[in-house]
Design a protein around this motif. Structure first.
Motif, mmCIF file in Angstrom:
data_model
loop_
_atom_site.group_PDB
_atom_site.id
_atom_site.type_symbol
_atom_site.label_atom_id
_atom_site.label_comp_id
_atom_site.label_asym_id
_atom_site.label_seq_id
_atom_site.Cartn_x
_atom_site.Cartn_y
_atom_site.Cartn_z
ATOM 1 N N UNK A 1 -0.918 -69.187 -106.623
ATOM 2 C CA UNK A 1 -2.114 -69.068 -107.453
ATOM 3 C C UNK A 1 -2.216 -70.162 -108.522
ATOM 4 N N UNK A 2 -1.480 -71.243 -108.340
ATOM 5 C CA UNK A 2 -1.541 -72.367 -109.285
ATOM 6 C C UNK A 2 -2.903 -73.037 -109.217
ATOM 7 N N UNK A 3 -3.377 -73.522 -110.373
ATOM 8 C CA UNK A 3 -4.660 -74.227 -110.394
ATOM 9 C C UNK A 3 -4.502 -75.730 -110.618
ATOM 10 N N UNK A 4 -3.393 -76.142 -111.231
ATOM 11 C CA UNK A 4 -3.184 -77.573 -111.500
ATOM 12 C C UNK A 4 -1.717 -77.840 -111.818
ATOM 13 N N UNK A 5 -1.328 -79.088 -111.617
ATOM 14 C CA UNK A 5 0.021 -79.559 -111.918
ATOM 15 C C UNK A 5 -0.017 -80.354 -113.218
ATOM 16 N N UNK A 6 0.939 -80.106 -114.103
ATOM 17 C CA UNK A 6 1.017 -80.827 -115.373
ATOM 18 C C UNK A 6 2.366 -81.526 -115.440
ATOM 19 N N UNK A 7 2.377 -82.862 -115.322
ATOM 20 C CA UNK A 7 3.651 -83.565 -115.438
ATOM 21 C C UNK A 7 4.180 -83.501 -116.863
ATOM 22 N N UNK B 1 0.526 -83.528 -101.463
ATOM 23 C CA UNK B 1 0.979 -82.567 -100.448
ATOM 24 C C UNK B 1 0.282 -81.210 -100.584
ATOM 25 N N UNK B 2 -0.041 -80.813 -101.816
ATOM 26 C CA UNK B 2 -0.578 -79.470 -102.050
ATOM 27 C C UNK B 2 -2.098 -79.427 -102.198
ATOM 28 N N UNK B 3 -2.691 -80.558 -102.578
ATOM 29 C CA UNK B 3 -4.115 -80.582 -102.868
ATOM 30 C C UNK B 3 -4.447 -80.146 -104.288
ATOM 31 N N UNK B 4 -3.440 -79.757 -105.064
ATOM 32 C CA UNK B 4 -3.677 -79.366 -106.458
ATOM 33 C C UNK B 4 -3.904 -80.608 -107.312
ATOM 34 N N UNK C 1 -7.872 -75.126 -118.443
ATOM 35 C CA UNK C 1 -7.865 -73.723 -118.028
ATOM 36 C C UNK C 1 -6.437 -73.321 -117.645
ATOM 37 N N UNK C 2 -6.201 -72.049 -117.465
ATOM 38 C CA UNK C 2 -4.864 -71.540 -117.137
ATOM 39 C C UNK C 2 -4.445 -71.830 -115.705
ATOM 40 N N UNK C 3 -3.303 -71.253 -115.340
ATOM 41 C CA UNK C 3 -2.761 -71.435 -113.994
ATOM 42 C C UNK C 3 -2.005 -72.737 -113.817
ATOM 43 N N UNK C 4 -1.472 -73.278 -114.911
ATOM 44 C CA UNK C 4 -0.799 -74.573 -114.873
ATOM 45 C C UNK C 4 0.661 -74.446 -114.441
ATOM 46 N N UNK C 5 1.113 -75.432 -113.690
ATOM 47 C CA UNK C 5 2.513 -75.512 -113.295
ATOM 48 C C UNK C 5 3.081 -76.814 -113.855
ATOM 49 N N UNK D 1 0.443 -71.385 -118.909
ATOM 50 C CA UNK D 1 1.479 -71.875 -117.996
ATOM 51 C C UNK D 1 1.904 -70.765 -117.050
ATOM 52 N N UNK D 2 1.678 -71.006 -115.767
ATOM 53 C CA UNK D 2 2.033 -70.053 -114.725
ATOM 54 C C UNK D 2 3.519 -70.139 -114.387
ATOM 55 N N UNK D 3 4.092 -71.342 -114.474
ATOM 56 C CA UNK D 3 5.496 -71.550 -114.142
ATOM 57 C C UNK D 3 5.813 -73.021 -114.193
ATOM 58 N N UNK D 4 7.010 -73.366 -113.704
ATOM 59 C CA UNK D 4 7.452 -74.760 -113.677
ATOM 60 C C UNK D 4 8.269 -74.998 -112.420
ATOM 61 N N UNK D 5 8.235 -76.241 -111.953
ATOM 62 C CA UNK D 5 9.077 -76.666 -110.831
ATOM 63 C C UNK D 5 9.791 -77.954 -111.231
ATOM 64 N N UNK D 6 11.052 -78.051 -110.794
ATOM 65 C CA UNK D 6 11.809 -79.283 -111.013
ATOM 66 C C UNK D 6 12.448 -79.691 -109.696
ATOM 67 N N UNK D 7 12.734 -80.981 -109.576
ATOM 68 C CA UNK D 7 13.399 -81.470 -108.376
ATOM 69 C C UNK D 7 14.817 -80.936 -108.306
ATOM 70 N N UNK D 8 15.527 -81.005 -109.436
ATOM 71 C CA UNK D 8 16.908 -80.544 -109.463
ATOM 72 C C UNK D 8 17.188 -79.728 -110.717
ATOM 73 N N UNK D 9 18.302 -79.022 -110.691
ATOM 74 C CA UNK D 9 18.801 -78.320 -111.872
ATOM 75 C C UNK D 9 20.291 -78.578 -111.961
#
Length: 187
Positions: free
Chosen positions: A77-83, A109-112, A147-151, A175-183
């Protein structure tokens, strides 16, 4: 023939089978601020080398490889990516911003859409390689209210301070959540 992005040996794939075998799956964790973070890989071996090539060499191919493993982690349900932007002087020094490169690759890849909502600090000490007690608290500025739904998208999760500061700057309700390449293994 191509050269492996991680070990630089010639082969048939952009990341050779030997390097792929060293990549451990990442994890999910909830930061103290309440934001959930999904990390694609553990920050070691070939995954670490891919991030370093991205971070210090601006290697767009590394961003594409890492985005491929990050893609399944995006909330549906993400609406946009925020670097999460790099400090401006480090962006100039290395001619690269890992968060921006990863968000762009994920967007393709996602179209977001990518929303450059966070502005970086001009100056600041680098935290890479420092212990928890030696790290500085990241600061950002919000350029506009989206708007909301940011990753949030970043390269490495270590202590979670950077993502926490980014979420606080945006407003955690957006902020809906976050993704990282590594942890890091001790994140």
């Amino acid at each position: 023939m191509v050269w492996c992005l991680a070990c630089q040996r010639p082969g048939e794939a952009v990341v050779c089978p030997d390097c792929v075998r060293t990549m451990g799956p990442g994890s999910w964790r909830r930061l103290a601020c309440g934001v959930g973070v999904s990390s694609a890989l553990v920050h070691r071996a070939a995954a670490r080398r891919l991030v370093l090539r991205l971070k210090y060499g601006g290697c767009r191919e590394s961003a594409e490889v890492l985005a491929a493993v990050m893609l399944p982690l995006l909330p549906t349900d993400a609406s946009a990516l925020v670097p999460v932007p790099r400090i401006y002087v480090r962006r100039l020094k290395y001619r690269s911003d890992p968060g921006v490169l990863l968000a762009g690759a994920l967007s393709r890849r996602s179209g977001l859409p990518v929303r450059a909502v966070l502005g970086p600090r001009l100056l600041g000490a680098a935290n890479a390689g420092l212990g928890r007690s030696d790290r500085t608290t990241p600061r950002f500025r919000r350029r506009w209210t989206p708007p909301g739904g940011l990753v949030l998208v970043d390269d490495v999760l270590t202590t979670g301070a950077t993502l926490t500061a980014a979420a606080a700057t945006l407003g955690q309700s957006l902020v809906l959540g976050a993704v990282t390449a590594t942890a890091s293994s001790h994140a």
